[in-house]
Design an enzyme around this catalytic site. Sequence first.
Site, PDB file in Angstrom:
ATOM      1  N   HIS A  46       0.839  -1.192   0.000  1.00  0.00           N
ATOM      2  CA  HIS A  46       0.000   0.000   0.000  1.00  0.00           C
ATOM      3  C   HIS A  46       0.879   1.249   0.000  1.00  0.00           C
ATOM      4  CE1 HIS A  46      -2.816  -3.042   1.428  1.00  0.00           C
ATOM      5  NE2 HIS A  46      -3.737  -2.277   0.901  1.00  0.00           N
ATOM      6  N   ASP A  85      -3.109  -7.712   8.084  1.00  0.00           N
ATOM      7  CA  ASP A  85      -1.976  -7.293   7.248  1.00  0.00           C
ATOM      8  C   ASP A  85      -0.899  -8.372   7.228  1.00  0.00           C
ATOM      9  OD1 ASP A  85      -2.878  -4.906   6.276  1.00  0.00           O
ATOM     10  OD2 ASP A  85      -1.735  -3.646   7.635  1.00  0.00           O
ATOM     11  N   ILE A  98      -5.165   5.928  11.241  1.00  0.00           N
ATOM     12  CA  ILE A  98      -4.430   7.178  11.074  1.00  0.00           C
ATOM     13  C   ILE A  98      -5.364   8.387  11.036  1.00  0.00           C
ATOM     14  CG2 ILE A  98      -3.056   8.469   9.388  1.00  0.00           C
ATOM     15  CD1 ILE A  98      -1.227   6.191   9.142  1.00  0.00           C
ATOM     16  N   THR A  99      -6.585   8.210  10.541  1.00  0.00           N
ATOM     17  CA  THR A  99      -7.509   9.350  10.573  1.00  0.00           C
ATOM     18  C   THR A  99      -7.858   9.713  12.016  1.00  0.00           C
ATOM     19  OG1 THR A  99      -9.301   7.777  10.181  1.00  0.00           O
ATOM     20  CG2 THR A  99      -8.515   9.025   8.292  1.00  0.00           C
TER      21      THR A  99
END
Length: 484
Positions: free
Chosen positions: A87, A183, A400-401
């Site tokens: 990513h 992940d 992360i947001t």
Amino acid sequence: MAPRCWRWWPWSSWTRTRLPPSRSIQNSGQHFSTQEQTPQICVVGSGPAGFYTAQHLLKHHSRAHVDIYEKQLVPFGLVRFGVAPDHPEVKTARSDRCAFYGNVEVGRDVTVQELRDAYHAVVLSYGAEDHQALDIPGEELPGVFSARAFVGWYNGLPENRELAPDLSCDTAVILGQGNVALDVARILLTPPDHLEKTDITEAALGALRQSRVKTVWIVGRRGPLQVAFTIKELREMIQLPGTRPMLDPADFLGLQDRIKEAARPRKRLMELLLRTATEKPGVEEAARRASASRAWGLRFFRSPQQVLPSPDGRRAAGIRLAVTRLEGIGEATRAVPTGDVEDLPCGLVLSSIGYKSCPIDPSVPFDPKLGVVPNMEGRVVDVPGLYCSGWVKRGPTGVITTTMTDSFLTGQILLQDLKAGHLPSGPRPGSAFIKALLDSRGVWPVSFSDWEKLDAEEVSRGQASGKPREKLLDPQEMLRLLGH
């Protein structure tokens, strides 16, 4: 290591939103005159929390100068070392009022008090650098790793470059059902030729090419309604080439009605899980699954009890799981053991049950139970002028947001204190004082322009094999490339 809302905030947006120096900036009810002195602010940690905090300060105060200190030689923290290498979503630019100083470990090379003496305010944003231990027998056996270290290994974190996990086993078990767990499972099962054009390290790619891992179990102590991953990670796993999912329909009995009451994101996630577990796949999907050589599965209502050794006692050969049941309602739901156990053979155990922050300096209060710096809205308790943002502020939760919003709030609180006169008045020496200290101690800070040289070298090395970059792993080699 993310729902791909783990996007980096383009630095170019900082420069677009800066107003000319002749004007005052008004935002959120705050007014800063350009006649004021230049606030010198220090941020410790260059991951998302650090940069988002810096972004807010620079955007909403036209004279503020922010110095970012980082113990690694390179910036971006989690975005470089935590986001899975398939990513590539980092965009960067530069700000003339922000300076980066890598290769500086706060608490060792310079103290927090020395930073406080040099700056009007200090923000701790150094994240959660350790992992939660399993605290079960056999955890120390070869073949047992933290997911954090495994992610650091394939992402090129220097401290994990010698990890060398043995992937010669047939089955791997990941303990935990969050985004990091998925992940890791995806990297273990992705065909290597799909990874070779990413920035995964060459050593990790070579090991994955030789991997014999065919089955990955992702284990959680609670049920489907309590999984911590998000729908994008799940969809990527379901669609992963050459793999098939293994879900027990019995785990989903009675959930249809409860799903209707869930918030929309959770509802969509549960519906996808339910369809994958219980619906008969179409002809094309059935054929794809039938031809799959690898498989992954979710095991619910299982809690790790012991890592089982091989007959010679030299490595992990399985894990004993306590069967659990749920008690409580909603957020209070917890898993309790039923008394039954299950042994699951495997040669690789990856613990993904959470991260934790560590104390950085004896002068900074720290709550070892919660793993955070005690704070009120980002103000460190009983230490005026000291702030925190990100995981060291609230614990290792969210994506992360979430960190972006949290960091903006810390920046806003700091600016409010500055406006109210709660921070030291008069000039502060900032980086000039700290660089002199570091020089006297034989510490050589790495600047952002230095990082750009390393970045160019990594990109150049990656071009030969068609990769976006080949990450430098050895700090000494990095320093030699920079002429030190």
